[in-house]
Every structure is written in structure tokens, then in C-alpha cells.
Enzyme design. Structure first.
Site: not given
Ligand code: NDP
Length: 479
Positions: A182, A234-237, A239, A256, A387
Site C-alpha cells: 500500500k 512511517g511514523s513511530t506512532e 509503527g 523503519e 520529528e
Molecule cells: P503514517 O505513519 O501515518 O503513514 C505511513 C503509512 O502507514 C501510510 O501508508 C499510512 O496510510 C499507513 N497507515 C496509517 N495508519 C496505519 C495503521 N494503523 N496501520 C497500518 N498502516 C497505517 O505517517 P503520516 O503520513 O501520517 O505522517 C505522520 C508523521 O509521521 C509525519 O509528520 C512524520 O513526522 C512521520 N513520518 C515519518 C516517516 C519516516 O520515514 N520516518 C515517513 C512518513 C511520516 P496513509 O497514507 O493514510 O497515511
């Protein structure tokens, strides 16, 4: 006086990309309609709606996982590694052939400068497929066994849409797994173009499935009972939520997550080179980089000089149209991310740090944030701990190497760090003491498919890239 040279506009043509008005899901080798609703993806530089994209429902995810399972059982896991390699090589070659198209589409959907999409993202994507194609018939030498895991559910973010796809799909396929991936809600288009590339490469149906959607679709993938491996960036939250969701199951997981990297400049560093590294560390890709050098730790004796030269350099950064080949800093990826960057920057000021932004005219439409630096930051400030994921640098000072190490490690994250010094021995001693997955010396943000990447602490677990990246997709040497 502004030192910015006036360049004539050098826009890349977008005529090379053919964006369809709407997109379905890529399941079992075909584009199919979703059973759920749809959402719009916009160009963050203009707010223009680019396309309507299907939002995969639980039933759609189930279909995709079934297709992946069938392809795994019947074709992909049985295929000799040398044959799988041919498909990966073919994909890599098509990525190169269609590189310009991919770069322009990435720039339009994500907001990143075309120069970066063209020179960094796309070549690194192709390099990943080439690199893992090379491993497909040599798995027995890697030390992790040769048995794949099965179906991999992969969820990726919006900052490097195609590159994160490559980091996930290339090693999974090389090891004999099939995938359901996804892309992020705000950047689905290059993943859908990649689906076309899979068709063009005659990849057997079901080996790669792309399901678009938001958090609910991601959740459906992660919690699907027939997914054997979850790979998330993606985000730590989120994750942490994923780690909780799969706890107690047989699923293997790699995460990651975020970072708050220290970029450490010693007084013996070549200052101009270090300033370029600081700029690259935090303003590359608008600072939407998990391993961004978002905390500058500069030795007190050179702090004034470094700051003066840094501000002078920042004033020359060209912010604007991502499709202009002269642009250094493009658009912020979404209105939500812009709101978050603004909020944390206001908190920085309210907590007493001093804010300076590069003088630049921001376009009227779209999502923009001027390159910004905060001085007088203390370790307790939120802008030193959280972050921001934008073009915002927090500057702290130190007097001794021990103080630099202590401050650098004073974070819940541990993804990357940078060290700038003339002394090789100091580089080695710092690298040993920094709790970070990657430590760059006299450079920053360098990526290579042969080199493992991943975090300590709340930056996640598992490694992507290199031989180590195979471990996440194989059962292990004793299986
Ligand atoms: P998210 O962690 O929400 O998004 C990463 C991916 O996970 C997206 O494809 C997202 O879908 C999907 N996702 C969201 N919730 C769930 C869930 N419960 N279970 C499985 N998959 C899920 O990051 P955000 O885009 O919301 O960004 C938020 C913050 O995270 C940023 O401001 C930044 O600080 C941080 N971030 C860090 C990254 C990194 O590489 N370290 C990368 C991106 C963000 P959807 O497309 O709807 O969000």
C-alpha cells in the site's frame, strides 16, 4: 542584499506523463475496480486534483492477499532464483528506460524537486532492483537460508514513494516472496505506474499487488491472517500500533520509523563542506526524510562562523516549482504536514528558541514552507526532541566530544547521525559511541543498495538494503 543569482526558468515538461482521471487497484496482474470508495490525489505545488484513486476495502485487501498467496504457492516460490532474477533485471531496465516519466510523476504527486527525483530517487530505485536481482540465485551464500516467508504485506509513506516501494519489493521478490503493497494516500501514482511496469515485464500475475488507500487499508493488510510478513516505514506512532497488532501472531515484522538525527560539526571540520552537508542533511526533499540531520550540534568555538555561512547559503536556496530544474526546495507534501511543521515551529518560538527563515517568495497556491533554522535551542525543547519532518533545523552547541555524544544520543530515536571533522580517529571513536543505525562521516544522506539501513530504539527494528536486507524475507539458516 540577496545573493541569489537570477536564473531563467527551466521547467521540465510534464507531457511525458499520462495521468488517468481515475485508477483502480492492481490485483492479480490486472487493474480492477475497488469495492470501496475513492479519494483524490493532489499536486501539492498547485493543489490541482491529479486523479481519483480507489480506496481498497477489507474485501479488496483480502482479494489481493489471496492473489499473492496463489502466486506464491503455484509460481514464485517454486521458480529457480536465476529465473526470478531475470524478472527483477527486466523491471530494473524498464525503470531506467521510463526514468524520466517516473521522475516527473513523482515530482508532480509528491512535490519534490525534479532534479532530486531524476538524479536520486529513480536511479536509486533501479539500483535496488539490479542489486537484489543479483542476490536471487545466490541466497545460499547470504547466511539466512533459502526459504521465503510467503506473502509480505508492505505499507510505505509519502516522502520517497517509489524508493520505499523498491526497498520493500526488490528484496521480497528476490527471496521468493509475493507482496501486497500500500502506497501512502497522498502519493499513490508512481506505485500505480510501477504496476504497469510489472505488466510490461510480464511478471506472473499476483506476485506484486498494489492496493491504494489510507490508514484503514494499511490496517487491513497488517492484520490479515494470511500475511506472513509485515514491512512498514512511517511514523513511530503507527509503527507501535502495528507492533501491538501483530504481537502474539506468527508474523515477522520490520519497522523503519522516525528519527531526530544529530549532525555534529567539530571545530576542525572544513566549514564550507560542512555547511553543504548541513543543507543537504535538512533541506534535501524538504526535510521529509526519516534520517534527516534535523539537529545540528556545532562546536561552540566555530558556532558563529558556521551559522553565518549557513544563513548565507540558505539565502541562495531556490524554493518553488518542483518541475523547475533549478529548484532546490519543493512543496510540502500535504496541507496536514504543513500544519504540523507550522505548529512545531510556533512551539519552538514560544519555548524561547530564535527563528530565522531564508528570505524567499513562496508561491500563492500549494503548500510551502521557507527553509528555517532555530538557534538557542535547548535539549528540552520540543523542536529538539520531536520529528518535525520539514525544512526546519534546530541548532545546539557543544564544547567537548563527550558532550556531543551525550547530546546526540539524548533522543528516543536512533536512525542516523553525521560527523564532520578532519580527524579519522575522531570519526571512528564518534561512530562507535553514537547510538544510530547509520553514521555518515564528512557527508550526509548517502544511500546505496549495498549498504544496510535501519534504526535503534524508537527508530524501529530490522535492516533494509545490503545482504542484511535479505534476512527480513527469509526463514533463517536452520529452517
Ligand atoms: P503514517 O505513519 O501515518 O503513514 C505511513 C503509512 O502507514 C501510510 O501508508 C499510512 O496510510 C499507513 N497507515 C496509517 N495508519 C496505519 C495503521 N494503523 N496501520 C497500518 N498502516 C497505517 O505517517 P503520516 O503520513 O501520517 O505522517 C505522520 C508523521 O509521521 C509525519 O509528520 C512524520 O513526522 C512521520 N513520518 C515519518 C516517516 C519516516 O520515514 N520516518 C515517513 C512518513 C511520516 P496513509 O497514507 O493514510 O497515511
Amino acid at each position: 542584499m540577496s545573493r541569489t543569482l537570477e536564473y531563467a526558468p527551466a521547467p521540465e515538461s510534464r507531457a511525458i506523463v499520462d495521468i488517468k482521471p481515475s485508477y483502480g487497484l492492481f490485483v492479480n496482474g490486472e487493474f480492477v475496480d475497488g469495492t470501496g470508495t475513492s479519494f483524490k490525489t493532489v499536486n501539492p505545488a498547485t493543489e490541482e486534483v491529479l486523479a481519483e484513486v480507489a480506496e481498497a476495502s477489507e474485501a479488496d485487501v483480502d482479494n489481493a492477499v489471496r492473489a499473492a498467496r496463489r502466486a506464491y504457492d503455484r509460481v514464485w516460490s517454486r521458480m529457480p532464483g536465476a529465473e526470478r532474477a531475470k524478472y527483477l533485471y527486466r523491471i530494473a531496465r524498464i525503470i531506467q528506460e521510463r526514468g524520466r516519466e517516473l521522475a516527473v510523476l513523482e515530482s508532480i504527486d509528491n512535490g519534490k524537486p525534479i532534479g532530486e527525483a531524476r538524479d536520486v530517487d529513480v536511479p536509486t530505485v533501479a539500483a535496488h532492483f539490479f542489486y537484489y536481482a543479483g542476490w536471487a540465485d545466490k541466497l545460499k551464500y547470504a547466511g539466512y537460508g533459502t526459504t521465503p516467508l510467503g506473502v509480505a504485506g508492505q505499507v510505505i509513506p509519502w516522502n520517497f514513494p517509489l524508493l520505499m516501494l523498491a526497498w520493500k519489493i526488490a528484496p521480497a521478490l528476490a527471496c521468493g516472496n509475493t507482496v501486497v503493497l500500500k502506497p501512502a494516500e497522498t502519493t499513490p501514482l508512481t506505485a500505480l505506474l510501477f504496476a504497469e511496469i510489472c505488466q510490461q515485464a510480464d511478471l506472473p500475475p499476483g506476485v506484486v499487488n498494489i492496493v491504494t488507500g489510507a490508514g484503514d487499508t494499511g490496517r487491513a493488510i497488517v492484520s490479515h491472517p494470511d500475511v506472513d510478513k509485515v514491512a512498514f516505514t512511517g511514523s513511530t506512532e503507527v509503527g507501535k500500533a502495528i507492533a501491538r497488532a501483530v504481537a502474539g501472531s506468527q508474523k515477522r515484522v520490520t519497522l523503519e520509523l522516525g528519527g531526530k538525527a544529530a549532525n555534529i560539526v567539530f571545530d576542525d571540520a572544513p566549514i564550507d563542506q560542512a555547511v553543504e552537508g548541513i543543507v543537504n542533511g535538512i533541506f534535501f526533499n524538504q526535510g521529509h526524510v526519516c534520517c534527516a540531520g534535523s539537529r545540528l550540534l556545532v562546536q561552540e568555538s566555530v558556532a558563529d562562523e558556521v551559522m553565518a555561512r549557513l544563513k548565507r547559503r540558505m539565502a541562495t536556496l531556490r524554493v518553488g516549482d518542483p518541475l523547475d530544474k533549478n529548484t532546490d526546495v519543493g512543496a510540502i507534501n500535504s496541507a496536514e504536514q504543513l500544519a504540523k511543521i507550522r505548529e512545531l515551529s510556533e512551539v519552538g518560538e514560544a519555548e524561547g528558541a530564535e527563528r530565522w527563515s531564508a528570505p524567499c517568495d513562496l508561491p500563492a497556491n500549494g503548500y510551502w514552507f521557507a527553509p528555517t533554522v532555530f538557534t538557542g535551542v535547548s535539549q528540552a525543547h520540543r523542536i529538539a526532541r520531536e520529528e518535525i519532518f520539514g525544512p526546519v533545523l534546530s541548532v545546539l552547541t557543544f564544547r567537548t566530544p563527550a558532550e556531543a555524544v551525550e547530546k546526540a544520543n539524548n533522543t528516543p530515536f536512533g536512525l542516523s547521525a553525521g560527523v564532520w571533522t578532519d580527524k579519522g580517529s575522531r570519526i571512528l571513536s564518534m561512530a562507535n559511541r553514537l547510538r544510530a543505525g547509520v553514521v555518515w562521516a564528512n557527508t550526509f544522506n548517502k544511500f546505496d543498495p549495498t549498504s544496510p539501513f535501519g534504526g535503534y530504539k524508537e527508530s524501529g527494528y530490522g535492516r533494509e538494503g545490503g545482504r542484511h536486507g535479505l534476512e527480513a524475507y527469509l526463514k533463517g539458516a536452520d529452517q
